[in-house]
Design an enzyme around this catalytic site. Structure first.
Site, PDB file in Angstrom:
ATOM      1  N   LYS A  20      32.515  40.918  37.893  1.00  0.00           N
ATOM      2  CA  LYS A  20      31.584  40.293  36.952  1.00  0.00           C
ATOM      3  C   LYS A  20      30.355  39.768  37.704  1.00  0.00           C
ATOM      4  O   LYS A  20      30.365  39.682  38.942  1.00  0.00           O
ATOM      5  CB  LYS A  20      32.328  39.188  36.196  1.00  0.00           C
ATOM      6  CG  LYS A  20      33.484  39.740  35.334  1.00  0.00           C
ATOM      7  CD  LYS A  20      34.213  38.630  34.588  1.00  0.00           C
ATOM      8  CE  LYS A  20      35.314  39.182  33.704  1.00  0.00           C
ATOM      9  NZ  LYS A  20      36.053  38.106  32.966  1.00  0.00           N
ATOM     10  N   ARG A  73      41.546  35.793  41.476  1.00  0.00           N
ATOM     11  CA  ARG A  73      41.032  34.609  40.763  1.00  0.00           C
ATOM     12  C   ARG A  73      41.546  33.320  41.401  1.00  0.00           C
ATOM     13  O   ARG A  73      40.814  32.333  41.497  1.00  0.00           O
ATOM     14  CB  ARG A  73      41.429  34.677  39.286  1.00  0.00           C
ATOM     15  CG  ARG A  73      40.624  35.728  38.509  1.00  0.00           C
ATOM     16  CD  ARG A  73      41.219  35.943  37.131  1.00  0.00           C
ATOM     17  NE  ARG A  73      40.404  36.813  36.283  1.00  0.00           N
ATOM     18  CZ  ARG A  73      40.857  37.384  35.180  1.00  0.00           C
ATOM     19  NH1 ARG A  73      42.113  37.202  34.797  1.00  0.00           N
ATOM     20  NH2 ARG A  73      40.058  38.157  34.459  1.00  0.00           N
ATOM     21  N   THR A 112      44.263  34.603  33.629  1.00  0.00           N
ATOM     22  CA  THR A 112      42.905  34.495  33.067  1.00  0.00           C
ATOM     23  C   THR A 112      42.242  33.175  33.442  1.00  0.00           C
ATOM     24  O   THR A 112      41.060  33.145  33.781  1.00  0.00           O
ATOM     25  CB  THR A 112      42.986  34.633  31.523  1.00  0.00           C
ATOM     26  OG1 THR A 112      43.630  35.873  31.224  1.00  0.00           O
ATOM     27  CG2 THR A 112      41.615  34.593  30.883  1.00  0.00           C
ATOM     28  N   ASN A 156      35.499  33.742  35.802  1.00  0.00           N
ATOM     29  CA  ASN A 156      36.706  34.196  36.525  1.00  0.00           C
ATOM     30  C   ASN A 156      36.537  35.518  37.281  1.00  0.00           C
ATOM     31  O   ASN A 156      37.502  36.168  37.636  1.00  0.00           O
ATOM     32  CB  ASN A 156      37.919  34.191  35.594  1.00  0.00           C
ATOM     33  CG  ASN A 156      37.800  35.163  34.452  1.00  0.00           C
ATOM     34  OD1 ASN A 156      36.809  35.887  34.349  1.00  0.00           O
ATOM     35  ND2 ASN A 156      38.800  35.193  33.595  1.00  0.00           N
ATOM     36  N   HIS A 165      37.294  41.605  35.905  1.00  0.00           N
ATOM     37  CA  HIS A 165      38.021  42.150  34.754  1.00  0.00           C
ATOM     38  C   HIS A 165      38.922  43.272  35.245  1.00  0.00           C
ATOM     39  O   HIS A 165      38.540  44.041  36.130  1.00  0.00           O
ATOM     40  CB  HIS A 165      37.033  42.732  33.726  1.00  0.00           C
ATOM     41  CG  HIS A 165      37.725  43.570  32.692  1.00  0.00           C
ATOM     42  ND1 HIS A 165      38.280  43.037  31.555  1.00  0.00           N
ATOM     43  CD2 HIS A 165      38.017  44.902  32.663  1.00  0.00           C
ATOM     44  CE1 HIS A 165      38.858  44.001  30.860  1.00  0.00           C
ATOM     45  NE2 HIS A 165      38.714  45.154  31.509  1.00  0.00           N
ATOM     46  N   PHE A 202      34.756  31.647  22.042  1.00  0.00           N
ATOM     47  CA  PHE A 202      34.040  31.824  23.313  1.00  0.00           C
ATOM     48  C   PHE A 202      33.288  33.157  23.389  1.00  0.00           C
ATOM     49  O   PHE A 202      32.672  33.454  24.425  1.00  0.00           O
ATOM     50  CB  PHE A 202      35.010  31.696  24.504  1.00  0.00           C
ATOM     51  CG  PHE A 202      36.160  32.668  24.497  1.00  0.00           C
ATOM     52  CD1 PHE A 202      36.010  33.974  24.960  1.00  0.00           C
ATOM     53  CD2 PHE A 202      37.414  32.287  24.019  1.00  0.00           C
ATOM     54  CE1 PHE A 202      37.062  34.871  24.955  1.00  0.00           C
ATOM     55  CE2 PHE A 202      38.483  33.180  24.015  1.00  0.00           C
ATOM     56  CZ  PHE A 202      38.304  34.482  24.487  1.00  0.00           C
ATOM     57  N   GLU A 215      38.476  51.704  28.170  1.00  0.00           N
ATOM     58  CA  GLU A 215      37.456  51.075  29.011  1.00  0.00           C
ATOM     59  C   GLU A 215      36.852  52.069  30.005  1.00  0.00           C
ATOM     60  O   GLU A 215      35.636  52.055  30.234  1.00  0.00           O
ATOM     61  CB  GLU A 215      38.065  49.876  29.738  1.00  0.00           C
ATOM     62  CG  GLU A 215      38.436  48.755  28.767  1.00  0.00           C
ATOM     63  CD  GLU A 215      39.309  47.664  29.367  1.00  0.00           C
ATOM     64  OE1 GLU A 215      39.624  46.708  28.641  1.00  0.00           O
ATOM     65  OE2 GLU A 215      39.695  47.754  30.556  1.00  0.00           O
ATOM     66  N   TYR A 219      34.346  43.946  24.886  1.00  0.00           N
ATOM     67  CA  TYR A 219      35.159  42.772  24.539  1.00  0.00           C
ATOM     68  C   TYR A 219      35.411  42.663  23.032  1.00  0.00           C
ATOM     69  O   TYR A 219      35.641  41.567  22.528  1.00  0.00           O
ATOM     70  CB  TYR A 219      34.480  41.507  25.068  1.00  0.00           C
ATOM     71  CG  TYR A 219      34.703  41.271  26.548  1.00  0.00           C
ATOM     72  CD1 TYR A 219      35.988  41.218  27.090  1.00  0.00           C
ATOM     73  CD2 TYR A 219      33.630  41.079  27.422  1.00  0.00           C
ATOM     74  CE1 TYR A 219      36.203  40.992  28.443  1.00  0.00           C
ATOM     75  CE2 TYR A 219      33.840  40.853  28.782  1.00  0.00           C
ATOM     76  CZ  TYR A 219      35.124  40.805  29.279  1.00  0.00           C
ATOM     77  OH  TYR A 219      35.339  40.575  30.621  1.00  0.00           O
ATOM     78  N   ARG A 252      46.529  43.914  37.666  1.00  0.00           N
ATOM     79  CA  ARG A 252      46.557  42.645  36.911  1.00  0.00           C
ATOM     80  C   ARG A 252      47.235  41.550  37.744  1.00  0.00           C
ATOM     81  O   ARG A 252      46.800  40.400  37.732  1.00  0.00           O
ATOM     82  CB  ARG A 252      47.306  42.816  35.586  1.00  0.00           C
ATOM     83  CG  ARG A 252      46.573  43.642  34.555  1.00  0.00           C
ATOM     84  CD  ARG A 252      45.402  42.931  33.905  1.00  0.00           C
ATOM     85  NE  ARG A 252      45.786  41.823  33.050  1.00  0.00           N
ATOM     86  CZ  ARG A 252      44.945  41.202  32.221  1.00  0.00           C
ATOM     87  NH1 ARG A 252      43.663  41.593  32.148  1.00  0.00           N
ATOM     88  NH2 ARG A 252      45.340  40.200  31.484  1.00  0.00           N
TER      89      ARG A 252
END
Ligand code: IDP
Ligand code: MG
Length: 152
Positions: A10, A103, A92, A113, A116, A58, A127, A50, A86
């Site tokens: 990100k 993270r 998250t 964070n 993704h 949010f 995706e 998203y 993951r």
């Protein structure tokens, strides 16, 4: 089973100059980067990516965050790599992410964070297709695959 996952650093990760460190973790694990590109996401792409969160409170902040600078979008390949990545990424909310996860080591706030990663084979397929043409995904083999996998 060999899988492909969509992973995206990100804008905070890119701007904090963490891209190399994060990519290094995937490479050191034995995973293979098969596509990568930097882009600044348009609102429309962010909203599509998203879409599952469009009704969440949010959502607006999330779209602002993800479009606030360049992201590094990647496709990463490896055995069972969707759940593996993951786990490497962590929870998250980084305050709850285990130490040793990306993270858990580099982030504090849920809204910052840094990374993704696809959460299921269905998400990964959707995706990857949203960000990459099939011609942009590089098929290649690595010389050490028998050192990483029992049955390459
Ligand atoms: P994930 O990235 O771990 O899959 P999701 O629940 O799919 O988490 O949420 C997508 C992204 O939306 C998160 O990574 C985070 O950036 C943001 N997000 C999720 N929940 C919140 C929240 O409660 N406040 C602010 N941002 C959130
Ligand atoms: Mg998610």
């Amino acid at each position: 089973m060999k899988q492909m996952s969509f992973v995206m650093l990100k804008p905070d990760a890119v701007k904090r100059r963490l891209s190399g460190k994060i990519i290094n973790r995937f490479e050191e694990r034995g995973l293979k980067i098969v596509a990568a590109k930097m882009l600044i996401m348009e609102d429309e792409l962010a909203q599509m990516h998203y879409a599952e969160h469009s009704e969440k409170p949010f959502f607006g902040d999330l779209v602002d965050y993800i479009t606030s600078g360049p992201v590094l979008a990647m496709v990463i390949e490896g055995e069972e790599c969707i759940s593996l990545i993951r786990k490497m990424v962590g929870a998250t909310n980084p305050k709850e992410s285990d130490q040793g996860t990306i993270r858990g080591d580099f982030a504090i706030d849920t809204g910052r964070n840094i990374i993704h990663a696809s959460d299921s084979p269905e998400s990964a397929k959707r995706e990857v297709a949203l960000f990459f043409e099939s011609s942009e995904i590089c098929g290649y083999s690595l010389p050490d695959e028998e050192l990483i996998y029992e049955e390459p």
